[in-house]
Design a protein around this motif. Structure first.
Motif, PDB file in Angstrom:
ATOM      1  N   GLY A  69       5.892   5.621  -5.776  1.00  0.00           N
ATOM      2  CA  GLY A  69       4.565   5.887  -6.317  1.00  0.00           C
ATOM      3  C   GLY A  69       4.513   7.066  -7.264  1.00  0.00           C
ATOM      4  N   PHE A  86      -0.237   5.126  -2.475  1.00  0.00           N
ATOM      5  CA  PHE A  86       0.849   4.981  -1.513  1.00  0.00           C
ATOM      6  C   PHE A  86       1.179   3.536  -1.226  1.00  0.00           C
ATOM      7  CE2 PHE A  86       1.349   9.267   0.317  1.00  0.00           C
ATOM      8  CZ  PHE A  86       0.431   9.891  -0.507  1.00  0.00           C
ATOM      9  N   ALA A  88       3.213   1.716  -2.143  1.00  0.00           N
ATOM     10  CA  ALA A  88       4.641   1.460  -2.016  1.00  0.00           C
ATOM     11  C   ALA A  88       5.084   1.520  -0.555  1.00  0.00           C
ATOM     12  CB  ALA A  88       5.416   2.466  -2.832  1.00  0.00           C
ATOM     13  N   LEU A  89       4.450   2.404   0.189  1.00  0.00           N
ATOM     14  CA  LEU A  89       4.867   2.572   1.575  1.00  0.00           C
ATOM     15  C   LEU A  89       4.619   1.324   2.390  1.00  0.00           C
ATOM     16  CD1 LEU A  89       3.596   6.104   2.381  1.00  0.00           C
ATOM     17  CD2 LEU A  89       5.588   5.322   1.136  1.00  0.00           C
TER      18      LEU A  89
END
Lengths: 243, 243
Positions: A69, A86, A88-89
């Motif tokens: 990110g 976030f 991506a998490l």
DNA sequence: TTCTAGACATTGGATGTCCCATCTCCTGTA
DNA sequence: TACAGGAGATGGGACATCCAATGTCTAGAA
């Protein structure tokens, strides 16, 4: 070329560290140049030249930064410092959750625990900062949820929106992002398990109860009802996992 | 080769989605094959062949999965399903923190808020599950901290260890990992700012106070002291950022 | 039996090439 | 003059291929 000789080239450092170092160098480059959110990074070729590594290697690091990110990559246009996000998490955590469900599903429960602690722990502060405007937003969300429930539509989005707006007064992007991540991971795991029977009316009523406590600025009651809300989710998850 | 023709090859899908899809395919492959933590993945070449994409492309996705903590890559040996660990998040969050400090440092404060909510919100449950053994561990950590303080050594590690052990009774890896990440990010930001004067004795005493409340199983007092602990950290950070 | 050196498998990295997505700007038309 | 459409420039996406670096394991020697 490959002027890697500049650094002592310890050669004993594990490759993982070198890779990580490259990511750090790129982040430092962003910070050093004073680039801000939305600003463009040098092109891949430029970075490759400046950092003295091949374009593929740079690309690998850039993809990682994208996943973290840090940057946003737009094909054919360039790379930019990304706004805080976030999402991506989600992938990583979802994977963890699904992996754990094959065993005992403990990690999925841990996720609920963390959400519970965060939300019931912060509801007091949120109520302190709550304005009439925030409350109006919340009511709108609840009415939308109720409409959806009457139509038999899934409440996923409204549920997420409710919790997001509940903590909007705190003006804490990190918190909102984290809660969003947890929410999405929970949803994905839930979908992967196959949704059991859902009681839309009960779900809506739970949220109205929370809303009522918040509207009355009753911190203790709001906290307690949030706790119960998550207890219910936990039980449901346990049922589904057992099936 | 490049038998990408198998799928309709939409070509209209944004590249970002294709990249993300590849990561998902790899994760699905892990889950489908029943691989567990520590098990070896196929080699890069095999994956490249199986997924019908070039090795470089696969590598980019693998690096991302490594960064997300999904897999562990060991140079010259192979790739393995990684144990749960969020250290990867540290880089991204630290970057965010440093970026924000150039403005007003708000995001660093948000991080403290989240830690405060998590820790003071969960201390009650932790105390419920606390055993004498846990308490003994905590005491050992505190004594080590006190020794370090007397020698004038930095307390970073002991501080982290204290908080880690405080919540060990909950047996929630996700929580421990998250707290570790936040702690490391805070430390990195703090170091980047240049540490102001630190009062080692005061810091140690704060932790002893918390320890005492926990040992007495006084949930309310422990929660309150944790709150104050973080209030202190917040103030200190504000001072440093202002300088 | 123990230690060491080297073969081997596998990942790390570099380079070149081609493809294709997106934006910009210019031109032509209404 | 204003708008629409297309050509071209920019720059990321994917791939093949080479060689380097490194961790493991085994065979051979002490």
């Amino acid at each position: 070329m490959a002027i890697a000789s500049q650094e002592v080239s310890p050669a004993r450092f594990s490759a993982q560290l070198r890779s990580h170092a490259l990511q750090t160098r790129i982040m430092d480059l962003i910070l050093d140049r004073g680039l801000d959110v939305g600003d463009a990074l040098p092109t891949e070729s430029e970075l490759s030249a400046e950092l003295g590594v091949g374009r593929n290697t740079v690309r690998e690091s850039l993809k990682v930064l994208q996943a973290l990110g840090v940057i946003e990559i737009r094909h054919g246009f360039g790379m930019f410092v990304a706004p805080n996000n976030f999402s991506a998490l989600v992938s990583g955590l979802t994977f963890r959750g699904r992996l754990s469900l094959r065993h005992k599903g403990e990690e999925a429960m841990e996720l609920i625990d963390v959400r519970q602690a965060l939300e019931s722990g912060l509801i007091g502060s949120a109520i302190d900062l709550l304005t009439d405007e925030h409350l109006a937003d919340l009511r709108v969300t609840m009415e939308a949820m109720e409409n959806a429930a009457k139509k038999g539509e899934p409440l996923y989005e409204h549920d997420a929106e409710f919790h997001r707006r509940l903590y909007a007064p705190l003006n804490n992007d990190l918190l909102i992002n984290l809660m969003d991540v947890f929410w999405q991971v929970y949803r994905k795991i839930h979908l992967a398990l196959g949704t059991g029977p859902v009681n839309l009316e009960q779900q809506t009523q739970d949220h109205w109860d929370i809303f009522e406590a918040v509207a009355n600025k009753d911190k203790a009651l709001a906290s307690e009802r949030l706790q119960r809300h998550f207890d219910g989710i936990r039980l449901k998850l346990k049922d589904v996992a057992a099936a």
